[in-house]
Design a protein around this motif. Structure first.
Motif, PDB file in Angstrom:
ATOM      1  N   THR A  34       0.714  -1.204   0.170  1.00  0.00           N
ATOM      2  CA  THR A  34       0.126  -0.188  -0.185  1.00  0.00           C
ATOM      3  C   THR A  34       0.881   1.377   0.081  1.00  0.00           C
ATOM      4  N   LYS A  35       0.725   2.035  -1.062  1.00  0.00           N
ATOM      5  CA  LYS A  35       1.533   3.024  -1.312  1.00  0.00           C
ATOM      6  C   LYS A  35       0.990   4.497  -0.232  1.00  0.00           C
ATOM      7  N   PRO A  36       1.687   5.246   0.153  1.00  0.00           N
ATOM      8  CA  PRO A  36       1.366   6.415   0.829  1.00  0.00           C
ATOM      9  C   PRO A  36       0.430   7.444  -0.009  1.00  0.00           C
ATOM     10  N   GLU A  37      -0.523   7.831   0.577  1.00  0.00           N
ATOM     11  CA  GLU A  37      -1.294   8.822  -0.138  1.00  0.00           C
ATOM     12  C   GLU A  37      -1.323  10.179   0.319  1.00  0.00           C
ATOM     13  N   ILE A  38      -1.184  11.314  -0.655  1.00  0.00           N
ATOM     14  CA  ILE A  38      -0.933  12.755  -0.416  1.00  0.00           C
ATOM     15  C   ILE A  38      -2.232  13.369  -0.837  1.00  0.00           C
ATOM     16  N   GLY A  39      -2.866  13.863   0.267  1.00  0.00           N
ATOM     17  CA  GLY A  39      -4.109  14.715  -0.302  1.00  0.00           C
ATOM     18  C   GLY A  39      -3.843  16.141  -0.977  1.00  0.00           C
ATOM     19  N   ASP A  62      -2.181  16.769   3.636  1.00  0.00           N
ATOM     20  CA  ASP A  62      -2.347  15.632   4.595  1.00  0.00           C
ATOM     21  C   ASP A  62      -1.693  14.528   3.843  1.00  0.00           C
ATOM     22  N   ILE A  63      -1.240  13.610   4.679  1.00  0.00           N
ATOM     23  CA  ILE A  63      -0.553  12.396   4.218  1.00  0.00           C
ATOM     24  C   ILE A  63      -0.905  11.132   5.018  1.00  0.00           C
ATOM     25  N   VAL A  64      -1.263  10.000   4.343  1.00  0.00           N
ATOM     26  CA  VAL A  64      -1.685   8.922   4.840  1.00  0.00           C
ATOM     27  C   VAL A  64      -0.528   7.790   4.447  1.00  0.00           C
ATOM     28  N   ALA A  65      -0.020   7.252   5.481  1.00  0.00           N
ATOM     29  CA  ALA A  65       0.965   6.052   5.178  1.00  0.00           C
ATOM     30  C   ALA A  65       0.762   4.892   6.069  1.00  0.00           C
ATOM     31  N   GLU A  66       0.094   3.789   5.360  1.00  0.00           N
ATOM     32  CA  GLU A  66      -0.156   2.561   6.258  1.00  0.00           C
ATOM     33  C   GLU A  66       0.875   1.885   6.621  1.00  0.00           C
ATOM     34  N   ALA A  67       1.879   1.955   6.038  1.00  0.00           N
ATOM     35  CA  ALA A  67       3.265   1.291   6.451  1.00  0.00           C
ATOM     36  C   ALA A  67       4.101   2.399   7.368  1.00  0.00           C
ATOM     37  N   LEU A  68       3.382   3.598   7.506  1.00  0.00           N
ATOM     38  CA  LEU A  68       4.289   4.699   8.296  1.00  0.00           C
ATOM     39  C   LEU A  68       5.165   5.149   7.535  1.00  0.00           C
ATOM     40  N   ILE A  69       5.519   6.682   7.743  1.00  0.00           N
ATOM     41  CA  ILE A  69       6.221   7.373   7.076  1.00  0.00           C
ATOM     42  C   ILE A  69       7.966   7.128   7.625  1.00  0.00           C
ATOM     43  N   ASP A  70       8.526   7.103   6.625  1.00  0.00           N
ATOM     44  CA  ASP A  70      10.102   7.304   6.576  1.00  0.00           C
ATOM     45  C   ASP A  70      10.786   8.292   6.542  1.00  0.00           C
ATOM     46  N   LYS A  71      10.352   9.337   5.429  1.00  0.00           N
ATOM     47  CA  LYS A  71      10.645  10.378   5.111  1.00  0.00           C
ATOM     48  C   LYS A  71      10.079  11.197   3.973  1.00  0.00           C
ATOM     49  N   ILE A  72      10.211  12.416   4.065  1.00  0.00           N
ATOM     50  CA  ILE A  72       9.352  13.400   3.140  1.00  0.00           C
ATOM     51  C   ILE A  72      10.441  14.117   2.427  1.00  0.00           C
ATOM     52  N   GLY A  96       7.646   7.699  11.202  1.00  0.00           N
ATOM     53  CA  GLY A  96       6.942   6.511  12.188  1.00  0.00           C
ATOM     54  C   GLY A  96       5.324   6.892  12.368  1.00  0.00           C
ATOM     55  N   LYS A  97       4.779   8.012  11.705  1.00  0.00           N
ATOM     56  CA  LYS A  97       3.365   8.379  11.884  1.00  0.00           C
ATOM     57  C   LYS A  97       2.519   7.841  10.646  1.00  0.00           C
ATOM     58  N   LYS A  98       1.294   7.458  10.944  1.00  0.00           N
ATOM     59  CA  LYS A  98       0.595   7.096   9.907  1.00  0.00           C
ATOM     60  C   LYS A  98      -0.316   8.259   9.309  1.00  0.00           C
ATOM     61  N   ASN A  99      -0.862   9.042   9.954  1.00  0.00           N
ATOM     62  CA  ASN A  99      -1.575  10.422   9.394  1.00  0.00           C
ATOM     63  C   ASN A  99      -1.016  11.466   9.994  1.00  0.00           C
ATOM     64  N   VAL A 100      -0.568  12.364   9.190  1.00  0.00           N
ATOM     65  CA  VAL A 100      -0.063  13.684   9.436  1.00  0.00           C
ATOM     66  C   VAL A 100      -0.399  14.849   8.498  1.00  0.00           C
ATOM     67  N   ASP A 125       7.590   5.228   2.575  1.00  0.00           N
ATOM     68  CA  ASP A 125       7.045   4.725   3.598  1.00  0.00           C
ATOM     69  C   ASP A 125       8.205   3.690   4.269  1.00  0.00           C
ATOM     70  N   LYS A 126       7.824   3.303   5.570  1.00  0.00           N
ATOM     71  CA  LYS A 126       8.897   2.085   6.113  1.00  0.00           C
ATOM     72  C   LYS A 126       9.077   1.022   5.438  1.00  0.00           C
ATOM     73  N   ALA A 127       8.178   0.575   4.316  1.00  0.00           N
ATOM     74  CA  ALA A 127       8.242  -0.583   3.492  1.00  0.00           C
ATOM     75  C   ALA A 127       9.002  -0.206   2.187  1.00  0.00           C
ATOM     76  N   GLY A 128       9.260   1.174   1.931  1.00  0.00           N
ATOM     77  CA  GLY A 128      10.098   1.533   0.978  1.00  0.00           C
ATOM     78  C   GLY A 128       9.054   1.942  -0.305  1.00  0.00           C
ATOM     79  N   ASN A 129       7.922   1.838   0.023  1.00  0.00           N
ATOM     80  CA  ASN A 129       7.014   2.495  -1.100  1.00  0.00           C
ATOM     81  C   ASN A 129       7.048   4.002  -1.337  1.00  0.00           C
ATOM     82  N   THR A 130       6.867   4.629  -2.361  1.00  0.00           N
ATOM     83  CA  THR A 130       6.759   6.210  -2.651  1.00  0.00           C
ATOM     84  C   THR A 130       5.850   6.430  -3.223  1.00  0.00           C
ATOM     85  N   THR A 131       5.441   7.690  -3.071  1.00  0.00           N
ATOM     86  CA  THR A 131       4.335   8.417  -3.618  1.00  0.00           C
ATOM     87  C   THR A 131       4.718   9.755  -3.871  1.00  0.00           C
TER      88      THR A 131
END
Length: 338
Positions: A34-39, A62-72, A96-100, A125-131
């Motif tokens: 599941t990739k991060p979502e950027i509102g 707003d950002i939602v990352a099911e696998a938790l944010i690693d960096k922006i 490390g946050k899911k919703n910010v 995100d922490k799983a390496g997915n990017t958006t």
């Protein structure tokens, strides 16, 4: 004895495989695909996708990352040019946050050439997915050459908070001051006030004549003159610091000498040509404020003003006189700001 050893070995084995099973379960809880979502991302004031060189670029979304944010990551590059800007956010408020809500202000150097740019924001995100999202961005010519009538200079300093005032104030090494430039109407035309909520800042007020010479010393040229003037910081509905509270706001005028070289003594005599300020964590966020220099009708009025009166909404009625200077600006007190 052998039986006891065998039992112990079996126990360790059970614990080990139980740990592996737990790890697998924890990992299974992370939706790696599941990739991060950027509102909707605001870029620039009112999402106008425009900023002036020498000022700051507002970003919020707003950002939602099911696998938790690693960096922006932020990347800005010039179309048909060579200028590039990049910044990576790994702050605790995001990682490390899911919703910010991503909310930052990026300083655009005054020497950046005006023109068309491309803006990119990437979340990993922490799983390496990017958006990523991208947008055109216009950088306008700097106002650095605008003629200043007034200026407020903010410099972070060392010190400690004590009730309604500061102790042990001292300059910090390797600190770059930031300034807000105002025209002759008191409108901010360049610069910004982005402060750490718990930072302590020296504020120097400057006024300039038609030739560019500083003339703010006229208000504190001697004790008799200074008795007529006092600075206030109005607006913002600040929660004030008091007692043992260490998270409220303090504004403390604090000159040490008059223009004639004589000493300024006590809190009552200070004017505010130099002052010290902290917003405090209770006041984090954006505020519309006005730096006011007021001239009193009666010189005895100044002696009635305490350190707790700097943000009064009724100061004009309470202390008869006139506001001879009003400098309006936005104050941003946010974690991670400089």
């Amino acid at each position: 004895m052998k039986t006891r050893n065998i039992h112990f070995l079996l126990l360790l084995t059970a614990i080990f495989f139980g740990f592996l099973s737990s790890c697998k379960k924890d990992n299974a809880d992370v939706p790696v695909a599941t990739k991060p979502e950027i509102g909707t991302l605001e870029i620039g004031s009112g999402n106008n996708k425009t900023v002036k060189a020498g000022e700051d670029l507002h970003l919020e979304g707003d950002i939602v990352a099911e696998a938790l944010i690693d960096k922006i990551e932020i990347d800005i590059h010039q179309e048909g040019g060579t200028f590039k800007f990049a910044k990576v956010y790994t702050d605790e408020k995001y990682v490390g946050k899911k919703n910010v809500t991503f909310h930052e202000h990026i300083d655009i150097p005054s020497e950046v050439p005006a023109g068309q740019y491309h803006f990119h924001l990437t979340v990993t995100d922490k799983a390496g997915n990017t958006t990523s999202v991208e947008s055109p961005l216009t950088i306008q010519a700097s106002d650095v050459n605008v003629k200043a009538s007034y200026k407020l200079i903010f410099t972070e300093v060392n010190g400690s908070v004590h009730g309604d005032h500061f102790h042990d104030l001292a300059d910090k090494d390797n600190v770059e001051p930031s300034s807000i430039i105002f025209d002759n109407t008191g409108k901010a035309v360049a610069g910004h006030a982005h402060l750490k909520p718990d930072g302590i800042y020296k504020i120097d007020f400057k006024q300039f004549d038609a030739t560019g010479q500083e003339i703010q010393g006229q208000y504190i040229k001697d004790k008799a003159t200074a008795t007529l003037y006092k600075a206030f910081l109005t607006g913002g509905a600040f929660i004030l610091n008091s007692g043992n509270n260490l998270t409220g706001a303090i504004f403390q005028p604090k000159e040490s000498t008059y223009g004639d070289g004589s000493a300024v003594t006590g809190a009552i005599e200070t004017t505010g040509i130099r002052s010290y300020f902290t917003a405090g964590k209770d006041n984090a966020g954006e505020k519309e404020v006005v730096f006011v220099l007021r001239k009193f009708k009666d010189p005895a009025t100044k002696a009635t003003i305490t350190r707790a009166d700097w943000n009064r909404t009724d100061y004009a009625a309470k202390y008869p006189g006139e506001d001879i200077i009003r400098l309006s600006f936005e104050l941003h007190a946010e974690e991670g700001e400089d």
